[in-house]
Scaffold this active site. Structure first.
Site, mmCIF file in Angstrom:
data_model
loop_
_atom_site.group_PDB
_atom_site.id
_atom_site.type_symbol
_atom_site.label_atom_id
_atom_site.label_comp_id
_atom_site.label_asym_id
_atom_site.label_seq_id
_atom_site.Cartn_x
_atom_site.Cartn_y
_atom_site.Cartn_z
ATOM 1 N N ARG A 1 0.987 -1.150 0.085
ATOM 2 C CA ARG A 1 0.031 0.093 0.072
ATOM 3 C C ARG A 1 0.832 1.405 -0.064
ATOM 4 N NH1 ARG A 1 -4.896 2.573 1.351
ATOM 5 N NH2 ARG A 1 -4.628 4.779 1.561
ATOM 6 N N TYR B 1 3.153 3.796 -2.831
ATOM 7 C CA TYR B 1 2.882 5.162 -3.393
ATOM 8 C C TYR B 1 3.165 6.260 -2.695
ATOM 9 C CZ TYR B 1 -0.879 8.967 -4.250
ATOM 10 O OH TYR B 1 -1.536 10.107 -4.509
ATOM 11 N N ALA C 1 6.763 6.732 -2.914
ATOM 12 C CA ALA C 1 7.169 7.231 -4.235
ATOM 13 C C ALA C 1 6.848 8.836 -4.188
ATOM 14 C CB ALA C 1 6.511 6.816 -5.449
ATOM 15 N N LYS C 2 5.803 9.296 -3.695
ATOM 16 C CA LYS C 2 5.393 10.744 -3.517
ATOM 17 C C LYS C 2 6.303 11.381 -2.616
ATOM 18 C CE LYS C 2 1.497 11.638 -5.834
ATOM 19 N NZ LYS C 2 1.257 12.606 -6.705
ATOM 20 N N ASN D 1 -8.528 14.334 0.114
ATOM 21 C CA ASN D 1 -9.561 13.650 -0.217
ATOM 22 C C ASN D 1 -10.658 14.772 -0.823
ATOM 23 O OD1 ASN D 1 -8.661 11.692 1.956
ATOM 24 N ND2 ASN D 1 -10.012 10.664 0.621
ATOM 25 N N GLY E 1 -15.578 -0.102 7.742
ATOM 26 C CA GLY E 1 -15.572 1.523 7.431
ATOM 27 C C GLY E 1 -15.554 2.486 8.826
ATOM 28 N N ARG F 1 -11.901 10.184 7.222
ATOM 29 C CA ARG F 1 -11.471 11.107 6.067
ATOM 30 C C ARG F 1 -12.261 12.268 6.393
ATOM 31 N NH1 ARG F 1 -8.704 6.959 5.881
ATOM 32 N NH2 ARG F 1 -7.980 5.958 3.601
ATOM 33 N N SER G 1 -4.680 4.146 5.889
ATOM 34 C CA SER G 1 -4.842 5.449 6.869
ATOM 35 C C SER G 1 -6.017 5.360 7.800
ATOM 36 C CB SER G 1 -4.626 6.606 6.234
ATOM 37 O OG SER G 1 -3.638 6.765 5.374
ATOM 38 N N ARG H 1 -7.344 10.488 8.749
ATOM 39 C CA ARG H 1 -6.741 11.547 7.909
ATOM 40 C C ARG H 1 -7.529 12.648 7.873
ATOM 41 N NH1 ARG H 1 -6.250 9.556 2.028
ATOM 42 N NH2 ARG H 1 -4.708 8.082 2.685
HETATM 43 C C1 UGA Z 1 -6.554 7.982 -1.841
HETATM 44 C C2 UGA Z 1 -5.258 8.332 -2.424
HETATM 45 O O1 UGA Z 1 -4.482 7.426 -2.025
HETATM 46 C C3 UGA Z 1 -4.769 9.645 -1.973
HETATM 47 O O2 UGA Z 1 -3.528 10.054 -2.364
HETATM 48 C C4 UGA Z 1 -5.758 10.685 -2.059
HETATM 49 O O3 UGA Z 1 -5.301 12.020 -1.468
HETATM 50 C C5 UGA Z 1 -7.016 10.402 -1.887
HETATM 51 O O4 UGA Z 1 -7.635 9.120 -2.119
HETATM 52 C C6 UGA Z 1 -8.006 11.219 -2.400
HETATM 53 O O5 UGA Z 1 -9.008 10.938 -2.744
HETATM 54 O O6 UGA Z 1 -7.814 12.587 -2.061
HETATM 55 P P1 UGA Z 1 -7.979 6.964 0.282
HETATM 56 O O7 UGA Z 1 -8.682 8.119 1.111
HETATM 57 O O8 UGA Z 1 -7.365 5.640 0.966
HETATM 58 O O9 UGA Z 1 -6.533 7.501 -0.494
HETATM 59 O O10 UGA Z 1 -8.781 6.535 -0.857
HETATM 60 P P2 UGA Z 1 -10.247 5.802 -1.226
HETATM 61 O O11 UGA Z 1 -10.054 4.904 -2.170
HETATM 62 O O12 UGA Z 1 -11.149 7.006 -1.414
HETATM 63 O O13 UGA Z 1 -10.584 5.111 0.248
HETATM 64 C C7 UGA Z 1 -10.975 5.694 1.186
HETATM 65 C C8 UGA Z 1 -11.433 4.842 2.271
HETATM 66 O O14 UGA Z 1 -12.616 4.003 1.989
HETATM 67 C C9 UGA Z 1 -10.400 3.735 2.502
HETATM 68 O O15 UGA Z 1 -10.473 3.243 3.978
HETATM 69 C C10 UGA Z 1 -11.084 2.614 1.722
HETATM 70 O O16 UGA Z 1 -10.608 1.419 2.436
HETATM 71 C C11 UGA Z 1 -12.519 2.813 1.979
HETATM 72 N N1 UGA Z 1 -13.298 2.192 0.724
HETATM 73 C C12 UGA Z 1 -13.111 2.476 -0.387
HETATM 74 C C13 UGA Z 1 -14.391 1.506 1.072
HETATM 75 O O17 UGA Z 1 -14.489 1.183 2.529
HETATM 76 N N2 UGA Z 1 -15.204 0.949 0.086
HETATM 77 C C14 UGA Z 1 -15.082 1.105 -1.178
HETATM 78 O O18 UGA Z 1 -15.914 0.857 -1.852
HETATM 79 C C15 UGA Z 1 -13.912 1.982 -1.334
#
Ligand code: UGA
Length: 396
Positions: A179, A182, A185-186, A211, A251, A255, A332, A335
């Protein structure tokens, strides 16, 4: 407040290069790399609305980019990939400011296609940094809130409520937790940019988006992309197809979501405030929209039921992360940005829109663009989605 201060003026060594610093021009040309992606498709029209600005919009596809007629003459579309021969040289020769949005920023890819993720977010962008430094171009680079890692910890390892540019450590998980490919790298690209600022005269601002959501985010599986999009599009897909909304590990992760319109306003302010923002790293996000992913699902279901009252009542279902994303996924847990630095440097900018205000327009946009295609039988669906590629601008 920490800022990168040049310790030495001069040009960085470019391997085999004979690049010279070019003179600045009076009119301003802003190159937007990843102009056809989610954020680019909102930023370019905002820039094109301004007199005295020319926008060089660069991407491999522009299906999401619609510029109102009043600003269209200020936008030049340059269809290219950053790796194409001569493209970075051309961009940095022509632009005064380079906004770098290109990324592979979808968590479903980090543990399944990490080599592509590392190249797109690091390797492919190092030459851009070097060229901007060598040619005296201002670089506004989009990094990510993921650099902070699993949770906000201060220098003594104590939990913090918010992720802060100056005081929060960057705490990623073990290498086997892919995980973090990314975020690593960033983070390394941030360090390359910072070092060019301090040691090679690069003028830069690094943005860490938290987000960002809005119309045109990501893709809908089976229509204009395959795989798992980020949570907003994932939940929209489930709502439109009548499937359960899947809550990864229940869930409980939290965020804070920021509206793309407010976010773009902040980016424009960064462009307009070089003296305040050069050499700075800035969180851009919302201080008011923190919630769990389970609460996001409930909010989206409520807004969807207003838009489609006749649809069957949507349900949520927990799913283990390993089942949903595969081996090597990590997350995370919470966040939330500290937004004080952005507010100070950006003339009082603050994200104020509440999630409940944003969702109706976002849901309407997804329904308008995708509902017919999602409900169509597979061959018609493929035709409906054709030509709506993702471009390179899938920034996080
Ligand atoms: C991602 C990127 O990795 C970040 O670089 C970026 O800043 C961020 O999105 C963004 O949208 O700005 P993340 O917040 O983890 O980070 O991405 P999501 O895929 O939107 O997931 C958010 C949370 O929802 C995670 O905990 C994930 O496990 C959860 N999730 C996702 C669900 O519970 N169900 C889903 O169908 C999809």
């Amino acid at each position: 407040m920490t800022r990168a201060r040049p310790r030495k003026r001069g040009l960085p060594a470019l391997a085999g290069g004979s690049i010279t610093r070019l003179p600045s021009r009076t009119s301003s040309t802003i190159a937007v790399l990843g102009a056809g992606g989610f954020i680019g498709s909102h930023l370019v029209p905002a820039l094109a609305a301004r007199e005295g600005t020319s926008v060089l919009a660069v991407d491999s596809t522009f299906d999401k980019l619609v510029v109102p007629a009043s600003g269209a003459k200020r936008v030049e579309r340059r269809q290219a990939r950053l790796g194409d021969t001569g493209v970075l040289e051309e961009i940095t020769a022509r632009a005064d400011v380079v906004v770098s949005l290109t990324a592979l920023c979808n968590p479903a890819l980090y543990n399944t296609r990490p080599l592509e993720v590392i190249d797109a977010n690091y390797t492919d962008l190092v030459p851009l940094v070097k060229l901007c430094a060598a040619r005296g171009r201002r670089l506004i680079h989009f990094s990510t809130c993921e650099v902070y890692g699993r949770q906000a910890l201060d220098r003594k390892g104590r939990r913090q409520r918010q992720m802060d540019e100056e005081s929060t450590m960057l705490c990623l998980g073990p290498v086997a937790s892919e995980r973090w490919s990314y975020a690593a790298a960033k983070q390394l690209l941030e360090r390359v940019i910072w070092a060019h600022g301090v040691h090679a005269g690069l003028r830069f601002t690094i943005v860490r988006p938290f987000n960002v959501i809005g119309p045109r985010m990501d893709f809908i599986p089976g229509v204009d992309g395959e795989g798992i999009p980020r949570v907003l599009a994932s939940f929209m897909h489930a709502l439109m197809t009548g499937q359960d909304l899947l809550l990864v590990d229940g869930g409980r992760q939290r965020r804070a979501f920021v509206d793309v319109g407010e976010f773009v306003d902040a980016v424009v302010r960064i462009i307009d405030r070089p003296r305040a923002c050069d050499g700075q790293i800035l969180n851009l996000g919302s201080g008011v929209n923190e919630l769990s992913i389970a609460a996001l699902a409930r909010a989206m279901i409520a807004a969807y039921r207003v838009a489609r009252p006749e649809a069957p009542r949507p349900k949520v279902r927990p799913v283990p992360a390993r089942v949903f994303y595969g081996e090597g996924y990590d997350d995370s847990v919470r966040r939330v940005p500290s937004v004080g630095k952005a507010e100070r440097l950006l003339g009082g900018w603050r994200a104020r829109r509440k999630l409940a205000e944003m969702l109706p327009a976002i849901i309407e946009d997804y329904l308008r663009r995708y509902e017919a295609a999602v409900l169509a039988p597979p061959p018609a669906r493929a035709a409906a989605g054709r030509g709506r590629g993702q471009g390179q601008g899938v920034v996080g």
